[in-house]
Scaffold this active site. Structure first.
Site, PDB file in Angstrom:
ATOM      1  N   TYR A   1       0.862  -1.183   0.000  1.00 24.35           N
ATOM      2  CA  TYR A   1       0.000   0.000   0.000  1.00 24.35           C
ATOM      3  C   TYR A   1       0.896   1.229   0.000  1.00 24.35           C
ATOM      4  O   TYR A   1       1.874   1.287   0.737  1.00 24.35           O
ATOM      5  CB  TYR A   1      -0.890  -0.006   1.245  1.00 24.35           C
ATOM      6  CG  TYR A   1      -1.742   1.231   1.413  1.00 24.35           C
ATOM      7  CD1 TYR A   1      -2.813   1.498   0.558  1.00 24.35           C
ATOM      8  CD2 TYR A   1      -1.487   2.140   2.440  1.00 24.35           C
ATOM      9  CE1 TYR A   1      -3.601   2.632   0.728  1.00 24.35           C
ATOM     10  CE2 TYR A   1      -2.266   3.271   2.622  1.00 24.35           C
ATOM     11  CZ  TYR A   1      -3.325   3.511   1.759  1.00 24.35           C
ATOM     12  OH  TYR A   1      -4.101   4.623   1.928  1.00 24.35           O
TER      13      TYR A   1
ATOM     14  N   ASP B   1       9.211   2.416  -0.795  1.00 22.70           N
ATOM     15  CA  ASP B   1       8.273   3.130   0.057  1.00 22.70           C
ATOM     16  C   ASP B   1       8.566   2.730   1.500  1.00 22.70           C
ATOM     17  O   ASP B   1       8.150   1.662   1.955  1.00 22.70           O
ATOM     18  CB  ASP B   1       6.841   2.782  -0.345  1.00 22.70           C
ATOM     19  CG  ASP B   1       5.819   3.485   0.539  1.00 22.70           C
ATOM     20  OD1 ASP B   1       6.233   4.145   1.518  1.00 22.70           O
ATOM     21  OD2 ASP B   1       4.613   3.371   0.253  1.00 22.70           O
TER      22      ASP B   1
ATOM     23  N   LYS C   1       5.112   8.771   8.623  1.00 26.30           N
ATOM     24  CA  LYS C   1       4.936   8.141   9.936  1.00 26.30           C
ATOM     25  C   LYS C   1       6.020   8.576  10.947  1.00 26.30           C
ATOM     26  O   LYS C   1       5.954   9.684  11.445  1.00 26.30           O
ATOM     27  CB  LYS C   1       4.804   6.632   9.768  1.00 26.30           C
ATOM     28  CG  LYS C   1       3.528   6.341   8.927  1.00 26.30           C
ATOM     29  CD  LYS C   1       3.032   4.939   8.904  1.00 26.30           C
ATOM     30  CE  LYS C   1       1.653   4.908   8.249  1.00 26.30           C
ATOM     31  NZ  LYS C   1       1.517   4.088   7.060  1.00 26.30           N
TER      32      LYS C   1
HETATM   33  C1  LIG Z   1       0.863   4.614   5.750  1.00 27.29           C
HETATM   34  C2  LIG Z   1       1.545   4.350   4.487  1.00 27.29           C
HETATM   35  C3  LIG Z   1       1.402   5.201   3.378  1.00 27.29           C
HETATM   36  C4  LIG Z   1       0.448   6.346   3.355  1.00 27.29           C
HETATM   37  O1  LIG Z   1       0.768   7.349   4.250  1.00 27.29           O
HETATM   38  P1  LIG Z   1      -0.364   8.421   4.642  1.00 27.29           P
HETATM   39  O2  LIG Z   1       0.348   9.353   5.562  1.00 27.29           O
HETATM   40  O3  LIG Z   1      -1.463   7.634   5.274  1.00 27.29           O
HETATM   41  O4  LIG Z   1      -0.803   9.074   3.389  1.00 27.29           O
HETATM   42  C5  LIG Z   1       2.163   4.948   2.259  1.00 27.29           C
HETATM   43  N1  LIG Z   1       3.008   3.904   2.229  1.00 27.29           N
HETATM   44  C6  LIG Z   1       3.163   3.059   3.257  1.00 27.29           C
HETATM   45  C7  LIG Z   1       4.136   1.943   3.154  1.00 27.29           C
HETATM   46  C8  LIG Z   1       2.423   3.236   4.414  1.00 27.29           C
HETATM   47  O5  LIG Z   1       2.557   2.360   5.421  1.00 27.29           O
END
Ligand SMILES: *Cc1c(COP(=O)(O)O)cnc(C)c1O
Length: 433
Positions: free
Chosen positions: A150, A245, A273
Site C-alpha cells: 500500500y 516506500d 509516519k
Molecule cells: C501509511 C503508508 C502510506 C500512506 O501514508 P499516509 O500518511 O497515510 O498518506 C504509504 N506507504 C506506506 C508503506 C504506508 O505504510
C-alpha cells in the site's frame, strides 16, 4: 442494572452515531471504522507512553501506535516540550525555516545515498510525488507496483491486479480513470521472475517500480533473501527508477531504514509516519541528480502550503534525536522479540494455528498456516478468527489494529510489565477462540 462496561459501550455508540451524521462512515480513514472486525470503533481521548485511553476512560496497552508514527510512545515529554515551544513561536509561516534543514540533515545523515529530501504532509503525497518525479525523469508513464503493498491513496496505485502478472489492471475503486489505472502493472511480492518478465515485455514504458521493502500493509511480510538485490539489478538494467516506500519501515526497522538493514539502495525513497513523530509529515528523497529535477531547480512541479510545517518538523526532529540515543534499536528489538516469542508460545499452547512474521518492532501474527510470504499466502488467514481475537484483546485492555492485514508496532515506551500483561491477555484471548 447497567454494568460499567455497558455504559462505556453506550458512550462509544453515541459518539459513533454523532460522527456518522456529519462524517462519511463516521471516520476520516476507512479502516478506523472496524468494518474488518465488526463492532463499534472506540473513540480515543488521550494517551501517554504505551497506553491509550478511550472516551469512556478505559485504558489499553497500544500497539496501533497511530499506525506506526509513535515509536517513542505517546506524549514523550521531549516531543511535547518542543511542540509547546513551537506553538508559542508560530505554527506556520509559508517561508523556509531552519527546522526543515535540521530534519533534512538528520534524514540524509542516516539514510545512505539519500542526498536530498523534500518534505510533504503525508505518505500519500510522498509516493505520489516520487512517482511523478520518476515519470518526469524517465519520460515514461508506466508504473509497476507489488501486490499487497500500500502506498497511500494515490490514483494510479489504487488498482486491483488480475491473476496473471500481465493482466491489464483495472481500477480498485470508482473515481480512478481506467486510463490511469491501465498504466499500472501489478506483480506478486517476493517474485523476481514476475518483475523480470513484466519489464522485458513492456520495454521502454515503465518509469518506476515501487514497493515496500518490507511489506507492512498486508500484515508484515519480509523480503526473501536476495529479492531486493535482484530488483535493484533488474531495474538498473531497464533504466527503471526503483522506489522504496519506507513510510512504515523508515527509521523503525533500522536507523537507516529497510534499505540499510538489507544493504540495497533504491533511487528514491519515501518516508512518513516516524519522520513526523505523530504530526502530518511525509518526505521523498534520493540521489541528487534525480532530486535536482524537482521544482524550483528542475521542471517537475510539486508544492505544499503546509509542507515542512514548523510544528511537524519539531516533532520529527525530537523523535529522530530520541532514536539516536545509544541502544534504542537494540532495546526495541529485545522487547519486540519477547512479545513475538510470547505470542507464538501462547498460540501453540491454545492449539491455534498461527504464523508470526516480524522485522524489528513491526510484527503480525497471521491466523494461517505459514509461511506467509506474499499477498496470496496472507489472504489465507482466518479473518473471522482474527476479529474474535481482536475483540478479546480489546476487552482485556490491549489495543491492536482492527484488521488481520496490519502490523502491530512496539514503541520504546512499552515496558516489560506491559508486554507481560499483553501476553497474559493473549493467552486468555487465544484460549477463548
Ligand atoms: C501509511 C503508508 C502510506 C500512506 O501514508 P499516509 O500518511 O497515510 O498518506 C504509504 N506507504 C506506506 C508503506 C504506508 O505504510
Amino acid at each position: 442494572m447497567k454494568s460499567a462496561k455497558e455504559s462505556a459501550d453506550d458512550v462509544m455508540a453515541r459518539l459513533y452515531e454523532q460522527a456518522r451524521a456529519v462524517i462519511p462512515g463516521g471516520v476520516d480513514s476507512p479502516v478506523r471504522a472496524f468494518r474488518a472486525v465488526g463492532g463499534t470503533p472506540i473513540f480515543i481521548d488521550g494517551a501517554s507512553g504505551a497506553r491509550i485511553r478511550d472516551a469512556a476512560g478505559r485504558e489499553y496497552v497500544d500497539y496501533l501506535g497511530s499506525w506506526g508514527p509513535m515509536i517513542v510512545g505517546h506524549c514523550h515529554p521531549r516531543v511535547v516540550a518542543a511542540l509547546r515551544d513551537q506553538a508559542g513561536r508560530g505554527t506556520s509561516f509559508g517561508t523556509p525555516t531552519e527546522l526543515e534543514t535540521e530534519l533534512a540533515r538528520r534524514v540524509c545523515g542516516r539514510v545512505p545515498r539519500c542526498d536530498k529530501v523534500r518534505f510533504v504532509s503525508s505518505g500519500t503525497e510522498a509516493t505520489m510525488s516520487a512517482i511523478r518525479l520518476a515519470r518526469g525523469a524517465t519520460g515514461r508513464d508506466g508504473v509497476v507496483k507489488v501486490e499487497g503493498c500500500y502506498h497511500g491513496h494515490v490514483d494510479s496505485l489504487l488498482v486491483r491486479a488480475g491473476s496473471g502478472v500481465m493482466t491489464l489492471s483495472i481500477p480498485g475503486t470508482p473515481g480512478v480513470p481506467t486510463a490511469l489505472a491501465g498504466l499500472t502493472r501489478v506483480v506478486p511480492f517476493n517474485d523476481v521472475d514476475a518483475v523480470r518478465e513484466t519489464l522485458a515485455a513492456s520495454r521502454g514504458e515503465i518509469a518506476c517500480l515501487i514497493l515496500e521493502p518490507i511489506a507492512g500493509n498486508m500484515g508484515v511480510v519480509p523480503p526473501r533473501s536476495g529479492y531486493l538485490e535482484a530488483l535493484r539489478e533488474i531495474t538498473r538494467e531497464h533504466g527503471v527508477v526503483l522506489i522504496f516506500d519506507e513510510v512504515m519501515t523508515g527509521f523503525r526497522v533500522h536507523p537507516g531504514g529497510a534499505q540499510t538493514l538489507f544493504g540495497v539502495t533504491p533511487d528514491l525513497s519515501c518516508f512518513g509516519k516516524v519522520i513526523g513523530g505523530g504530526l502530518p509529515v511525509g518526505a521523498y528523497g534520493g540521489r541528487a541528480d534525480l532530486m535536482d529535477r524537482v521544482a524550483p531547480d528542475g521542471p517537475v512541479y510539486q508544492a505544499g502550503t503546509l509542507s515542512g510545517n514548523p510544528l511537524a518538523m519539531r516533532a520529527g526532529i525530537e523523535t529522530l534525536d530520541l532514536l539516536a540515543a545509544p541502544g534504542v534499536y537494540e532495546r526495541l528489538e529485545e522487547s519486540s522479540a519477547r512479545l513475538a516469542a510470547g505470542l507464538e508460545k501462547a498460540a501453540a499452547a491454545a492449539g491455534v494455528t498461527a504464523s508470526l512474521n516480524r522485522v524489528g518492532s513491526m510484527l503480525t501474527s497471521f491466523f494461517a498456516a505459514g509461511p506467509v510470504t506474499d499477498f496470496a499466502s496472507a489472504s489465507r488467514s482466518d479473518t473471522a478468527r482474527y476479529a474474535r481475537f481482536f475483540h478479546g484483546m480489546l476487552e482485556r485492555g490491549v489495543h491492536l489494529a482492527p484488521s488481520q492485514f496490519e502490523a502491530a508496532f512496539v514503541s520504546t515506551a512499552h515496558s516489560e510489565a506491559e508486554i507481560d500483561a499483553t501476553l497474559a491477555a493473549a493467552s486468555a484471548a487465544l484460549a477463548d477462540l
